[in-house]
Scaffold this motif. Structure first.
Motif, mmCIF file in Angstrom:
data_model
loop_
_atom_site.group_PDB
_atom_site.id
_atom_site.type_symbol
_atom_site.label_atom_id
_atom_site.label_comp_id
_atom_site.label_asym_id
_atom_site.label_seq_id
_atom_site.Cartn_x
_atom_site.Cartn_y
_atom_site.Cartn_z
ATOM 1 N N LEU A 1 0.828 -1.203 0.000
ATOM 2 C CA LEU A 1 0.000 0.000 0.000
ATOM 3 C C LEU A 1 0.866 1.259 0.000
ATOM 4 C CD1 LEU A 1 -3.050 0.655 0.125
ATOM 5 C CD2 LEU A 1 -2.832 0.746 2.609
ATOM 6 N N TYR A 2 1.858 1.306 0.869
ATOM 7 C CA TYR A 2 2.728 2.481 0.924
ATOM 8 C C TYR A 2 3.600 2.606 -0.329
ATOM 9 C CZ TYR A 2 1.602 3.966 5.663
ATOM 10 O OH TYR A 2 0.957 4.461 6.772
ATOM 11 N N SER A 3 4.047 1.484 -0.880
ATOM 12 C CA SER A 3 4.866 1.536 -2.094
ATOM 13 C C SER A 3 4.085 2.163 -3.241
ATOM 14 C CB SER A 3 5.328 0.123 -2.476
ATOM 15 O OG SER A 3 6.215 -0.394 -1.517
ATOM 16 N N VAL A 4 2.836 1.752 -3.396
ATOM 17 C CA VAL A 4 2.004 2.334 -4.456
ATOM 18 C C VAL A 4 1.663 3.784 -4.125
ATOM 19 C CG1 VAL A 4 -0.198 2.178 -5.676
ATOM 20 C CG2 VAL A 4 1.083 0.095 -5.153
ATOM 21 N N MET B 1 -4.541 6.202 -12.860
ATOM 22 C CA MET B 1 -3.235 6.614 -12.336
ATOM 23 C C MET B 1 -2.746 5.640 -11.272
ATOM 24 S SD MET B 1 -3.768 10.720 -11.848
ATOM 25 C CE MET B 1 -3.943 11.861 -13.233
ATOM 26 N N ALA B 2 -3.678 5.210 -10.405
ATOM 27 C CA ALA B 2 -3.310 4.262 -9.352
ATOM 28 C C ALA B 2 -2.860 2.934 -9.952
ATOM 29 C CB ALA B 2 -4.490 4.053 -8.408
ATOM 30 N N ALA B 3 -3.554 2.474 -10.991
ATOM 31 C CA ALA B 3 -3.181 1.215 -11.640
ATOM 32 C C ALA B 3 -1.798 1.325 -12.274
ATOM 33 C CB ALA B 3 -4.226 0.847 -12.695
ATOM 34 N N GLU C 1 4.043 0.107 -12.037
ATOM 35 C CA GLU C 1 5.423 0.598 -11.934
ATOM 36 C C GLU C 1 6.163 -0.074 -10.783
ATOM 37 O OE1 GLU C 1 7.809 4.797 -11.107
ATOM 38 O OE2 GLU C 1 5.764 4.860 -11.910
ATOM 39 N N VAL C 2 5.479 -0.242 -9.652
ATOM 40 C CA VAL C 2 6.096 -0.927 -8.510
ATOM 41 C C VAL C 2 6.441 -2.364 -8.884
ATOM 42 C CG1 VAL C 2 5.720 -1.762 -6.151
ATOM 43 C CG2 VAL C 2 4.972 0.543 -6.795
ATOM 44 N N THR D 1 1.863 -6.022 -5.579
ATOM 45 C CA THR D 1 0.767 -5.053 -5.537
ATOM 46 C C THR D 1 -0.519 -5.613 -6.150
ATOM 47 O OG1 THR D 1 1.448 -4.066 -7.658
ATOM 48 C CG2 THR D 1 2.395 -3.134 -5.640
ATOM 49 N N GLY D 2 -0.552 -6.930 -6.345
ATOM 50 C CA GLY D 2 -1.694 -7.540 -7.019
ATOM 51 C C GLY D 2 -3.011 -7.386 -6.283
ATOM 52 N N LYS D 3 -2.951 -7.182 -4.970
ATOM 53 C CA LYS D 3 -4.189 -7.057 -4.193
ATOM 54 C C LYS D 3 -4.629 -5.607 -3.988
ATOM 55 C CE LYS D 3 -3.717 -11.404 -1.641
ATOM 56 N NZ LYS D 3 -3.678 -12.034 -0.295
ATOM 57 N N ILE D 4 -3.833 -4.661 -4.457
ATOM 58 C CA ILE D 4 -4.217 -3.257 -4.320
ATOM 59 C C ILE D 4 -5.424 -2.976 -5.205
ATOM 60 C CG2 ILE D 4 -3.510 -0.859 -4.669
ATOM 61 C CD1 ILE D 4 -2.015 -2.078 -2.409
#
Length: 209
Positions: A58-61, A118-120, A125-126, A134-137
């Motif tokens: 979550l923080y990385s994204v 943008m979030a996707a 990018e992460v 980040t698959g569950k974000i």
């Protein structure tokens, strides 16, 4: 050229002060629709590897999104505080502290100029940089509406008496019923703050009976 600094830096705690700076008595507020980066999970946050991995992703994204948008648009924002939605079949588990049975959705709020696309892109990018999974974000738009909230100062484990007063005293006496997940907003960093000084907003969406 990096246009950062050409526009004021957005801080949700200041922009939505009524929602992010409550007092230590129960207060009714009207919460508008907000948008979040979100990740879901289950179990005790103190012991679950899933919870630790969720926060890292979550923080990385969140930070990747902040900097990529600032480079592109000049609009900058303070990364919002960690928030959590907590749910169970019986709300009494929050009073009893039975954390193993909790389901949760951890959140970081996003300014209105941030889009789901943008979030996707930030999550992708992460992944490309071989960061955390980040698959569950996911993207969440949350409309809580009428809610009761209060500032709790102290250990997370000491929240139960406050919630007991909310559930068994304030809500019944004001003819209010549950209308959404128990919501917490973490204003302090537990890595740098003594347990007795932690500041947490406790929020419960409600409806009138």
């Amino acid at each position: 050229m990096d246009p950062a600094g050409s526009k004021p830096k957005y801080d949700v705690k200041k922009a939505e002060r009524e929602l992010y700076a409550p007092g230590r008595t129960f207060t009714l507020v009207e919460v508008p629709t907000q948008q979040f980066l979100a990740v879901d999970g289950h179990g005790n946050p103190n012991t679950s590897p899933e919870y630790a991995a969720a926060l890292e992703a979550l923080y990385s994204v969140g930070y990747t999104l902040k900097f990529s948008v600032r480079r592109r648009t000049g609009q900058d924002a303070v990364v919002g505080p960690l928030e959590g939605l907590w749910r169970a079949d019986n709300p009494e588990v929050f009073v009893q502290g039975n954390k193993d049975s909790w389901d949760w959705t951890m959140l970081i709020s996003q300014p209105e100029w941030i889009s789901q696309e943008m979030a996707a892109e930030a999550a992708a990018e992460v992944r490309v940089k071989k960061g955390p999974d980040t698959g569950k974000i996911r993207w969440l738009e949350l409309e809580e509406g009428l809610s009761v909230q209060v500032l709790h100062v102290g250990s997370y484990d000491d929240e139960a008496p406050v919630l007991a007063r909310l559930h068994h005293e304030f809500m019944p006496s004001n003819q209010l019923d549950f209308n959404g997940d128990h919501h917490e907003i973490y204003l302090s960093d537990p890595r740098r703050t003594a347990p007795e000084k932690l500041k947490t907003i406790l929020r419960q969406p409600v409806r009138r009976k």
